[in-house]
Design an enzyme around this catalytic site. Structure first.
Site, PDB file in Angstrom:
ATOM      1  N   MET A 240       0.850  -1.482  -0.035  1.00 14.38           N
ATOM      2  CA  MET A 240      -0.075   0.199  -0.093  1.00 14.38           C
ATOM      3  C   MET A 240       0.812   1.803  -0.088  1.00 14.38           C
ATOM      4  O   MET A 240       0.715   1.843  -0.881  1.00 14.38           O
ATOM      5  CB  MET A 240      -1.293  -0.221   1.083  1.00 14.38           C
ATOM      6  CG  MET A 240      -1.592  -0.893   1.443  1.00 14.38           C
ATOM      7  SD  MET A 240      -2.632  -1.120  -0.127  1.00 14.38           S
ATOM      8  CE  MET A 240      -3.565   0.462  -0.182  1.00 14.38           C
ATOM      9  N   GLU A 241       1.733   1.207   0.961  1.00 10.84           N
ATOM     10  CA  GLU A 241       2.712   2.700   0.850  1.00 10.84           C
ATOM     11  C   GLU A 241       3.352   2.419  -0.855  1.00 10.84           C
ATOM     12  O   GLU A 241       3.430   3.754  -0.960  1.00 10.84           O
ATOM     13  CB  GLU A 241       4.154   2.053   1.768  1.00 10.84           C
ATOM     14  CG  GLU A 241       4.879   2.929   1.657  1.00 10.84           C
ATOM     15  CD  GLU A 241       6.331   2.513   3.024  1.00 10.84           C
ATOM     16  OE1 GLU A 241       7.093   3.996   2.736  1.00 10.84           O
ATOM     17  OE2 GLU A 241       5.917   2.102   3.983  1.00 10.84           O
ATOM     18  N   ARG A 242       4.046   1.685  -1.703  1.00 11.63           N
ATOM     19  CA  ARG A 242       4.127   2.118  -2.920  1.00 11.63           C
ATOM     20  C   ARG A 242       3.650   2.239  -3.665  1.00 11.63           C
ATOM     21  O   ARG A 242       3.731   3.281  -4.329  1.00 11.63           O
ATOM     22  CB  ARG A 242       4.833   0.500  -2.556  1.00 11.63           C
ATOM     23  CG  ARG A 242       6.625   0.096  -2.618  1.00 11.63           C
ATOM     24  CD  ARG A 242       6.764  -1.429  -1.718  1.00 11.63           C
ATOM     25  NE  ARG A 242       8.395  -1.751  -0.964  1.00 11.63           N
ATOM     26  CZ  ARG A 242       8.160  -3.023  -0.935  1.00 11.63           C
ATOM     27  NH1 ARG A 242       7.669  -3.814  -1.011  1.00 11.63           N
ATOM     28  NH2 ARG A 242       9.001  -2.704   0.320  1.00 11.63           N
ATOM     29  N   ALA A 245       2.697   6.377  -2.724  1.00 10.88           N
ATOM     30  CA  ALA A 245       3.877   6.615  -3.532  1.00 10.88           C
ATOM     31  C   ALA A 245       3.835   7.074  -4.742  1.00 10.88           C
ATOM     32  O   ALA A 245       4.404   7.991  -4.897  1.00 10.88           O
ATOM     33  CB  ALA A 245       4.941   5.925  -3.265  1.00 10.88           C
TER      34      ALA A 245
END
Length: 379
Positions: A240-242, A245
């Site tokens: 989810m973070e990637r 970003a």
């Protein structure tokens, strides 16, 4: 791909960022801090926090494309600090809690965070374990109904202002990726301290800390999901973070290129505008094409994710490419601005510094390549 409702949301987010965030960037950079509690409270009133989370926990219950729109608009912010701080709150510290947390935990911690009443962070990296998440040493020993936690974490975003942390720790002596758990640690718990606010090359307005845990005692019920499954949950949270970003990168890069194009039209060298230089024309065209390709790819990720597919590989590719392209664009834009671009007060200097983190945070480029080679069976 985007409905009228998505576009209305885009316009609202853009107005807020232009009126409430960008005018304060220089001030926050000087202070090396942003008033996150105040900002997140405003965002909650606008329905920007917890877009895809259940309304039962003060989420919006929206589809994934609203997240894509938010990230794209965050690419227009005049520095990287605010998008990162917000990304930590909604896409790095809370996905595991929403997906695996108990009802009690979600009501106690997730709902207030989505109402903008609290600020949260995610604590994984340690002085001896960065890209190698399996090497973390911070431990949680069970004592009755409590965990007693000892260790340290470093490079933790929102650390100084966070009210609670989604913390990855060892809850059994098993080595490697086994025996880890995600535990919510309120930052007012005795034994927890922020040893130091770290001084960084970029993301100057984002508070980042070195943390210490000395016999920090929290209830076992603060464990997110199943005890011993923390590594697997954290890996999903990284995806989810990637995605978060990567969704922002094409818009940020496109804006930098547009600003540089406008500058190059006005800047005269040897009696001609910089845009008359064919080499620069071709370089601009190549970078703009790469940016457009990345934008299309990230939107393909969103569509695949919405369809219920595993997008781990796609997110890894996008994160890798976004980091590299962001660095390339920022470097080229600074070069075209010359000495002016090297000055701290010029936007190119900040973009150059801020862009560097994307190839490190959330998994370095080399880790992304390792993940891809393992997924493709080249190991």
């Amino acid at each position: 791909m985007y409905s009228d409702e998505h576009q209305e949301f885009r316009a609202m987010v853009r107005r807020y960022l232009e009126q409430k965030i960008n005018p304060h960037v220089d001030e926050w950079e000087q202070a090396e801090m942003m008033p996150l509690h105040e900002i997140f409270a405003d965002l909650a009133k606008l329905g920007i926090l917890g877009l895809e989370y259940d309304p039962a926990y003060s989420g919006q219950g929206a589809d994934h494309l609203f997240t894509v729109v938010l990230c794209q608009e965050l690419g227009r912010v005049a520095h990287g600090s605010f998008p990162m701080a917000l990304g930590v709150h909604v896409a790095m510290a809370t996905p595991s809690l929403h997906a695996h947390g108990s009802e009690e935990l979600k009501q106690e911690y997730l709902a207030p965070a989505m109402r903008g009443e609290t600020v949260c962070g995610v604590a994984v990296t340690e002085p001896e374990a960065g890209s190698d998440v399996a090497g973390i040493r911070t431990s949680a020993r069970r004592d009755g109904d409590d965990w007693v936690i000892n260790g340290s974490k470093v490079f933790i975003t929102n650390a100084v202002q966070a009210d609670w942390l989604c913390t990855l720790v060892r809850t059994s002596p098993e080595g490697g990726y086994r025996g880890m758990s995600q535990i919510i640690i309120p930052t007012d718990t005795p034994g927890f301290r922020v040893d130091r606010k770290l001084d960084k090359l970029g993301m100057r307005a984002s508070d980042t800390g070195l943390l210490t845990f000395e016999d920090v005692r929290v209830p076992v019920r603060n464990t997110i999901g199943e005890i011993g499954k923390g590594f697997q949950q954290q890996m999903s949270q990284f995806v989810m973070e990637r995605m978060f970003a990567a969704y922002s990168a094409p818009i940020s890069c496109a804006m930098q290129l547009e600003l540089t194009r406008d500058y190059a039209k006005q800047r005269k060298v040897f009696g001609q505008p910089l845009t008359a230089n064919q080499y620069l024309q071709y370089t601009y065209a190549e970078l703009a094409a790469k940016v457009d390709m990345l934008r299309v790819y990230t939107e393909a990720i969103a569509q695949s994710y919405t369809a219920g597919n595993d997008v781990t590989r796609m997110a890894t590719i996008a994160k890798l490419d976004a980091g590299r392209l962001s660095r390339q664009v920022a470097d080229w834009c600074l070069q075209i601005h010359g000495g002016t671009g090297y000055m701290t007060e010029t936007w190119t200097s900040r973009a150059y510094r801020d862009s560097r983190l994307l190839s490190i945070g959330g998994g370095a480029d080399e880790v992304m390549l390792r993940v891809l080679s393992l997924m493709d069976g080249f190991s």
